[in-house]
Design an enzyme around this catalytic site. Structure first.
Site, short mmCIF file in Angstrom:
data_model
loop_
_atom_site.label_atom_id
_atom_site.label_comp_id
_atom_site.label_asym_id
_atom_site.label_seq_id
_atom_site.Cartn_x
_atom_site.Cartn_y
_atom_site.Cartn_z
N ALA A 10 0.84 -1.18 0.02
CA ALA A 10 0.03 0.09 0.23
C ALA A 10 0.92 1.26 0.00
O ALA A 10 1.98 1.34 0.56
CB ALA A 10 -1.01 0.10 1.14
N GLY A 13 -0.91 8.85 1.57
CA GLY A 13 -0.27 10.06 1.59
C GLY A 13 1.10 10.52 2.40
O GLY A 13 1.71 11.19 2.07
N MET A 14 0.78 9.59 3.52
CA MET A 14 1.87 10.00 4.54
C MET A 14 2.88 8.89 4.66
O MET A 14 4.20 8.79 5.03
CB MET A 14 1.22 10.16 5.97
CG MET A 14 2.47 10.80 7.02
SD MET A 14 1.54 10.84 8.68
CE MET A 14 1.26 9.32 9.04
N GLU A 16 4.08 4.48 3.34
CA GLU A 16 4.36 3.25 2.42
C GLU A 16 3.92 2.00 3.60
O GLU A 16 4.75 2.08 4.49
CB GLU A 16 5.25 3.45 1.56
CG GLU A 16 6.65 3.51 1.95
CD GLU A 16 7.78 3.80 1.16
OE1 GLU A 16 7.24 3.55 -0.12
OE2 GLU A 16 8.68 4.09 1.34
N VAL A 17 3.45 1.03 3.04
CA VAL A 17 3.37 -0.37 3.87
C VAL A 17 3.62 -1.54 2.98
O VAL A 17 3.56 -1.43 1.79
CB VAL A 17 1.93 -0.34 4.02
CG1 VAL A 17 1.54 -1.51 5.02
CG2 VAL A 17 1.18 0.70 4.76
N LYS A 35 5.34 -0.33 8.25
CA LYS A 35 4.60 0.80 7.85
C LYS A 35 5.81 1.78 8.22
O LYS A 35 6.09 2.08 9.24
CB LYS A 35 3.49 1.24 8.74
CG LYS A 35 2.79 2.51 8.33
CD LYS A 35 1.39 2.72 9.12
CE LYS A 35 1.00 3.90 8.74
NZ LYS A 35 -0.36 4.18 9.50
N ASP A 141 -11.00 8.85 11.01
CA ASP A 141 -10.93 8.45 9.76
C ASP A 141 -11.06 6.88 9.55
O ASP A 141 -10.36 6.09 8.88
CB ASP A 141 -9.27 8.43 9.18
CG ASP A 141 -9.03 8.56 7.66
OD1 ASP A 141 -10.11 8.92 6.89
OD2 ASP A 141 -8.11 8.30 7.12
#
Length: 265
Positions: A10, A13-14, A16-17, A35, A141
């Site tokens: 994944a 915006g902040m 990456e995984v 992460k 969220d």
């Protein structure tokens, strides 16, 4: 203990995984999620602070329906979290598959997923710190992308990246609008407007309504209408109330949910 990255799963915006492999002495090994903050934000004080805020918050939460954090570290100047790996599908994937013709879930599965999320969020909302002070956690969220249902039928809440809580290091005078449009409560979309846990109640109602179900019982339909009311005062007052309303309709075993997950693969 060593970490071996296998593949990226994944990109947000902040951060990456990645799917990774954690290996140690005596043949110890397990799949984990790594992460880490995106390269373009590695030197951004606000993003780094938010990233560590999430880590500190998750370390204080312990619940079977919240993905667990194993460790936090910094490598090559980039902070990272080592987290529980959940093999399954996100609700975003499930909803997209249903839209393309995969079987819709039963109301029992819909209620079970909602019950798990209400219990997880209720745990976060009610959490106290080590000194017994309320933490006032608000997720802010909850979306289908932040919910995973495992191959075994267990629902996990994944992401507290923009959660608001009393002990945050970084605060602004006016605050900015944070959340995902389509799931945000009306009051959440106004910069500087006070919000409370009822924005999470609203988002849960939207997520469950979007997931849909075959032959939704009137009490669940009524509950979702209350959850998504524009007026916070008309929503259920707590996640405990939501969980209590969903419990009589929820699947009693994980196996029933696992069958739905297999159909959404």
């Amino acid at each position: 203990m060593t970490l071996r990255i296998e593949r990226r799963i994944a990109l947000g915006g902040m951060s990456e995984v990645f799917l990774a492999r954690e290996e140690g002495h005596a043949g110890f090994a397990r799949s984990v999620v790594l992460k880490r903050i995106s390269p373009e934000h590695a030197d951004d004080v606000e993003y780094v602070t938010m990233f560590f805020d999430e880590a500190r918050l998750l370390a204080k939460l312990s619940h079977p329906h919240i993905a667990q954090v194993y460790a936090i570290g910094v490598q090559d100047g980039r902070p990272h979290l080592v987290m529980e790996h959940v093999s399954g599908v996100t609700l975003r994937h499930a909803i997209d598959r249903i839209a393309r013709g995969a079987p819709r879930c039963s109301s029992r599965v819909q209620a079970a997923i909602g019950l798990a999320l209400a219990q997880a969020l209720g745990h976060a909302h009610a959490r106290h710190d080590e000194h017994g002070r309320p933490m006032h956690v608000i997720h802010r969220d909850l979306t289908p992308s932040n919910v995973m249902v495992s191959d075994e039928g267990v629902t996990k809440l994944l992401d507290f990246g923009i959660a608001k809580w009393a002990a945050q290091m970084l605060e602004t005078a006016t605050d900015v609008v944070k959340g995902t449009y389509g799931y945000m409560a009306p009051e959440q979309g106004i910069a500087g407007h006070p919000i409370d846990h009822r924005v999470d109640v609203h988002a849960l109602g939207v997520v469950l309504a979007e997931l849909g179900a075959i032959d939704t019982p009137p009490p669940i339909a009524s509950l979702l209408a209350r959850c998504t009311s524009p007026d916070p005062a008309s929503r259920p007052g707590s996640m405990r109330e939501v969980a209590h309303a969903l419990a009589p309709f929820a699947a009693s075993t994980f196996d029933e949910i696992a069958v739905a997950v297999a159909a959404w693969r």
